[in-house]
Design a protein around this motif. Structure first.
Motif, PDB file in Angstrom:
ATOM      1  N   ARG A  43      -3.717  -6.835  -7.565  1.00  0.00           N
ATOM      2  CA  ARG A  43      -4.685  -5.733  -7.461  1.00  0.00           C
ATOM      3  C   ARG A  43      -5.733  -5.991  -6.389  1.00  0.00           C
ATOM      4  NH1 ARG A  43      -7.541  -6.437 -13.430  1.00  0.00           N
ATOM      5  NH2 ARG A  43      -8.124  -8.637 -13.248  1.00  0.00           N
ATOM      6  N   TRP A  54      -5.855  -4.840  -3.349  1.00  0.00           N
ATOM      7  CA  TRP A  54      -6.252  -3.603  -2.669  1.00  0.00           C
ATOM      8  C   TRP A  54      -7.122  -2.731  -3.569  1.00  0.00           C
ATOM      9  CZ3 TRP A  54      -6.106  -2.820   2.315  1.00  0.00           C
ATOM     10  CH2 TRP A  54      -5.135  -3.448   3.102  1.00  0.00           C
ATOM     11  N   SER A  55      -6.625  -2.415  -4.756  1.00  0.00           N
ATOM     12  CA  SER A  55      -7.307  -1.433  -5.608  1.00  0.00           C
ATOM     13  C   SER A  55      -8.614  -1.945  -6.182  1.00  0.00           C
ATOM     14  CB  SER A  55      -6.375  -0.999  -6.751  1.00  0.00           C
ATOM     15  OG  SER A  55      -6.013  -2.120  -7.558  1.00  0.00           O
ATOM     16  N   LEU A  83       0.863  -1.176   0.000  1.00  0.00           N
ATOM     17  CA  LEU A  83       0.000   0.000   0.000  1.00  0.00           C
ATOM     18  C   LEU A  83       0.897   1.222   0.000  1.00  0.00           C
ATOM     19  CD1 LEU A  83      -2.879  -0.623   2.581  1.00  0.00           C
ATOM     20  CD2 LEU A  83      -3.153   0.015   0.180  1.00  0.00           C
ATOM     21  N   GLU A 114      -3.398   4.943  -2.656  1.00  0.00           N
ATOM     22  CA  GLU A 114      -4.055   3.754  -2.111  1.00  0.00           C
ATOM     23  C   GLU A 114      -3.857   3.656  -0.605  1.00  0.00           C
ATOM     24  OE1 GLU A 114      -2.965   0.178  -4.082  1.00  0.00           O
ATOM     25  OE2 GLU A 114      -3.935   0.720  -5.967  1.00  0.00           O
ATOM     26  N   LEU A 125     -10.730   7.221  -4.475  1.00  0.00           N
ATOM     27  CA  LEU A 125     -10.218   6.099  -5.253  1.00  0.00           C
ATOM     28  C   LEU A 125      -9.971   6.523  -6.694  1.00  0.00           C
ATOM     29  CD1 LEU A 125     -12.598   3.216  -4.080  1.00  0.00           C
ATOM     30  CD2 LEU A 125     -10.437   3.962  -3.058  1.00  0.00           C
ATOM     31  N   LEU A 140     -10.449  -2.072  -1.431  1.00  0.00           N
ATOM     32  CA  LEU A 140     -10.831  -0.663  -1.345  1.00  0.00           C
ATOM     33  C   LEU A 140     -12.122  -0.402  -2.113  1.00  0.00           C
ATOM     34  CD1 LEU A 140      -7.346   1.077  -1.743  1.00  0.00           C
ATOM     35  CD2 LEU A 140      -8.617   0.590   0.364  1.00  0.00           C
TER      36      LEU A 140
END
Length: 224
Positions: A59, A61-62, A16, A20, A210, A66
């Motif tokens: 990916r 997290w993204s 991170l 992010e 985001l 999130l």
């Protein structure tokens, strides 16, 4: 260096950083370490047991965590929420971590996924979430919630009959959708009315937070 899940030695969890990291800190606050541990589970046992594909690890997290956690703003304090077809806990576990005040029920028909969810919940010490094994249609009437959510389960024309009955006549569906959300709402208009839904809304959540905001469809049942 990349973070590593506690129960894996060879799977690299994406770092991170930058926007992010800022988004994760805002969404999870002092529970960010719990979110990191959850991502560790996704990248290790979640991958090994087929809950996510190997291409998704970079990916997590993204695109996943999130993207799901940002919809926490859709629920009032202390809300009861059912996550239909929870799978790997997206969005249910993300919400449980970001919002300890929410009461989450994860509805999942497949035993291997239920077992994994229960293991992760126990490891993270989450006390605001429970898992119910079964299809949404089977548990309607036994789950008492004011909100129901789902991600990547099916088109609205199929999702509405699965989810709205869980609300017991009053409540709101908060579905995570893609770019075709408005088209799905239009195609599902008759089904929405059939199941006493009204006032469908499509909007973006996470703008300015985001890189790719989350598209949400809200459908009310009962009083407007």
């Amino acid at each position: 260096m990349a973070e590593k899940p506690a129960d894996a030695t060879s799977v690299e969890v994406p770092d991170l950083e930058g926007p992010e990291l800022a988004a994760a800190e805002r969404l999870f606050g002092d529970r960010l370490d719990l979110a990191r541990r959850y991502v560790g589970h996704l990248a290790s046992s979640g991958l090994e047991r087929g809950l996510i594909g190997p291409r998704e690890v970079p990916r997590l997290w993204s695109r996943h965590v999130l993207n799901c956690a940002v919809i926490e703003s859709e629920f009032p304090t202390g809300a009861t929420v059912a996550d239909v077809g929870s799978g790997a806990g997206l969005p249910g576990l993300c919400l449980a971590i970001a919002r300890p005040d929410l009461r989450l029920t994860l509805i999942e028909p497949l035993e291997r996924r239920v077992v994994w969810l229960e293991e992760v919940i126990a490891d993270l010490g989450l006390e605001n979430v429970a898992v119910v094994r079964g299809r949404a249609e089977q548990v309607a009437g036994t789950v008492d919630v004011a909100f129901v959510t789902a991600r990547a389960v099916s088109a609205l024309s199929t999702l509405v009959p699965m989810t709205l009955p869980l609300l017991g006549g009053t409540g709101t569906l908060v579905a995570i959708k893609g770019r075709s959300a408005a088209e799905e709402v239009e195609k599902a208009a008759k089904v929405i009315r059939k199941f006493k839904g009204h006032s469908p809304q499509v909007h973006l959540v996470g703008e300015g937070l985001l890189a790719e905001p989350t598209t949400v469809v809200r459908i009310a049942v009962g009083e407007a």
